[in-house]
Design a protein around this motif. Structure first.
Motif, PDB file in Angstrom:
ATOM      1  N   TYR A   1      -4.464  11.025  -0.673  1.00  0.00           N
ATOM      2  CA  TYR A   1      -4.843  10.129   0.425  1.00  0.00           C
ATOM      3  C   TYR A   1      -4.074   8.810   0.323  1.00  0.00           C
ATOM      4  CZ  TYR A   1      -8.813  13.335   0.531  1.00  0.00           C
ATOM      5  OH  TYR A   1      -9.596  14.463   0.592  1.00  0.00           O
ATOM      6  N   PRO A   2      -3.914   8.118   1.462  1.00  0.00           N
ATOM      7  CA  PRO A   2      -3.267   6.795   1.406  1.00  0.00           C
ATOM      8  C   PRO A   2      -4.133   5.790   0.644  1.00  0.00           C
ATOM      9  CG  PRO A   2      -3.438   7.600   3.684  1.00  0.00           C
ATOM     10  CD  PRO A   2      -4.233   8.525   2.824  1.00  0.00           C
ATOM     11  N   ILE A   3      -3.478   4.855  -0.020  1.00  0.00           N
ATOM     12  CA  ILE A   3      -4.181   3.813  -0.772  1.00  0.00           C
ATOM     13  C   ILE A   3      -3.935   2.483  -0.087  1.00  0.00           C
ATOM     14  CG2 ILE A   3      -4.286   2.619  -2.993  1.00  0.00           C
ATOM     15  CD1 ILE A   3      -3.216   5.350  -4.106  1.00  0.00           C
TER      16      ILE A   3
ATOM     17  N   SER B   1       0.829  -1.219   0.000  1.00  0.00           N
ATOM     18  CA  SER B   1       0.000   0.000   0.000  1.00  0.00           C
ATOM     19  C   SER B   1       0.857   1.261   0.000  1.00  0.00           C
ATOM     20  CB  SER B   1      -0.945  -0.009   1.198  1.00  0.00           C
ATOM     21  OG  SER B   1      -1.847  -1.096   1.108  1.00  0.00           O
ATOM     22  N   ASP B   2       1.969   1.246   0.738  1.00  0.00           N
ATOM     23  CA  ASP B   2       2.871   2.412   0.755  1.00  0.00           C
ATOM     24  C   ASP B   2       3.427   2.686  -0.637  1.00  0.00           C
ATOM     25  OD1 ASP B   2       2.442   2.764   3.453  1.00  0.00           O
ATOM     26  OD2 ASP B   2       4.360   1.893   4.087  1.00  0.00           O
TER      27      ASP B   2
ATOM     28  N   SER C   1       1.019   6.529  -6.908  1.00  0.00           N
ATOM     29  CA  SER C   1      -0.179   7.272  -7.345  1.00  0.00           C
ATOM     30  C   SER C   1       0.133   8.763  -7.381  1.00  0.00           C
ATOM     31  CB  SER C   1      -1.368   6.990  -6.416  1.00  0.00           C
ATOM     32  OG  SER C   1      -1.199   7.616  -5.158  1.00  0.00           O
ATOM     33  N   ARG C   2       0.974   9.218  -6.453  1.00  0.00           N
ATOM     34  CA  ARG C   2       1.381  10.630  -6.431  1.00  0.00           C
ATOM     35  C   ARG C   2       2.324  10.935  -7.587  1.00  0.00           C
ATOM     36  NH1 ARG C   2       1.618  10.481   0.162  1.00  0.00           N
ATOM     37  NH2 ARG C   2      -0.656  10.500   0.338  1.00  0.00           N
TER      38      ARG C   2
ATOM     39  N   ILE D   1      -9.194   3.959  -1.472  1.00  0.00           N
ATOM     40  CA  ILE D   1      -8.497   5.202  -1.155  1.00  0.00           C
ATOM     41  C   ILE D   1      -9.030   5.671   0.191  1.00  0.00           C
ATOM     42  CG2 ILE D   1      -8.116   7.585  -1.865  1.00  0.00           C
ATOM     43  CD1 ILE D   1      -8.559   6.406  -4.807  1.00  0.00           C
TER      44      ILE D   1
ATOM     45  N   THR E   1       0.672   4.141  -2.834  1.00  0.00           N
ATOM     46  CA  THR E   1       0.428   5.551  -2.492  1.00  0.00           C
ATOM     47  C   THR E   1       1.502   6.434  -3.117  1.00  0.00           C
ATOM     48  OG1 THR E   1      -0.644   4.915  -0.413  1.00  0.00           O
ATOM     49  CG2 THR E   1       0.154   7.178  -0.575  1.00  0.00           C
TER      50      THR E   1
ATOM     51  N   SER F   1      -4.844  11.090  -5.089  1.00  0.00           N
ATOM     52  CA  SER F   1      -3.550  10.558  -4.639  1.00  0.00           C
ATOM     53  C   SER F   1      -3.022  11.250  -3.386  1.00  0.00           C
ATOM     54  CB  SER F   1      -2.517  10.631  -5.761  1.00  0.00           C
ATOM     55  OG  SER F   1      -2.314  11.978  -6.148  1.00  0.00           O
TER      56      SER F   1
ATOM     57  N   TYR G   1      -4.344   3.336 -11.568  1.00  0.00           N
ATOM     58  CA  TYR G   1      -4.426   2.556 -10.325  1.00  0.00           C
ATOM     59  C   TYR G   1      -4.189   1.064 -10.572  1.00  0.00           C
ATOM     60  CZ  TYR G   1      -5.773   6.504  -7.406  1.00  0.00           C
ATOM     61  OH  TYR G   1      -5.756   7.681  -6.694  1.00  0.00           O
TER      62      TYR G   1
END
Length: 199
Positions: free
Chosen positions: A53-55, A36-37, A43-44, A66, A40, A51, A87
């Motif tokens: 927010y954490p995914i 997930s890290d 995505s940025r 999200i 995230t 993006s 994604y």
């Protein structure tokens, strides 16, 4: 006999340790956090919608969520096709990065079919439609993320992309292995037997 019994008992204890539910849960949570890290972060890098927010990867529903404060967003509600495509790509890359890093027995290749497709409406051909400068930059970010991930793997991950679009980018051009145009196809016509030859 006692020695054999002791060995068997030790083996059972080792297996029980491996199958311990709380240990499995902790390991799964740790793995999901690591994946997930990465998702995230990427995505940025791709500047995807939401993006900031954490995914999180949701194993129960096999999708991503999200983690927007108080109102999580599911993949199907992430907006445009560009977001969906982005994604999906970061999810596959993050999973493979995790599998590779932890030497998991998963085949180390991914096939992406036409990631540029979301930029070309069905009524427009790739050759006739000009991408806006924002779309060009978005697509370049997607390809660069894929190229960088493959390069960082030092030969341990292969990504095959089938693509109609052909960006002029030098890195993209250097990766082209085949152009299936002007009668050239994935399966050459002379490989295909006619019915009469099969008899």
């Amino acid at each position: 006999m006692k020695k054999h019994h002791k060995k068997q008992k030790q083996k059972i204890e080792e297996i029980e340790k491996i199958l311990d539910d709380s240990l499995i849960e902790r390991k799964t949570k740790k793995a999901l956090n690591e994946i997930s890290d990465l998702m995230t972060e990427w995505s940025r890098e791709l500047e995807l919608e939401h993006s900031e927010y954490p995914i999180k990867l949701d194993l129960n529903k096999l999708t991503l969520i999200i983690e927007r404060d108080g109102n999580p967003i599911s993949l199907r509600n992430t907006g445009s096709g560009k977001n969906w495509m982005g994604y999906h790509i970061i999810t596959h890359l993050a999973l493979h990065q995790f599998f590779r890093k932890h030497s998991r027995p998963v085949p180390r290749f991914i096939i992406f079919d036409q990631p540029s497709q979301v930029y070309y409406p069905q009524d427009k051909s790739v050759k006739t439609k000009q991408l806006s400068s924002d779309d060009e930059k978005s697509l370049a970010r997607v390809f660069n993320l894929i190229f960088n991930t493959v390069e960082e793997s030092k030969g341990q991950l292969q990504v095959i992309i089938t693509e109609h679009a052909e960006p002029a980018d030098t890195k993209f051009q250097s990766c082209i292995r085949e152009r299936w145009r002007n009668g050239e196809k994935l399966i050459p016509l002379d490989w295909i037997s006619t019915k009469s030859e099969l008899k």
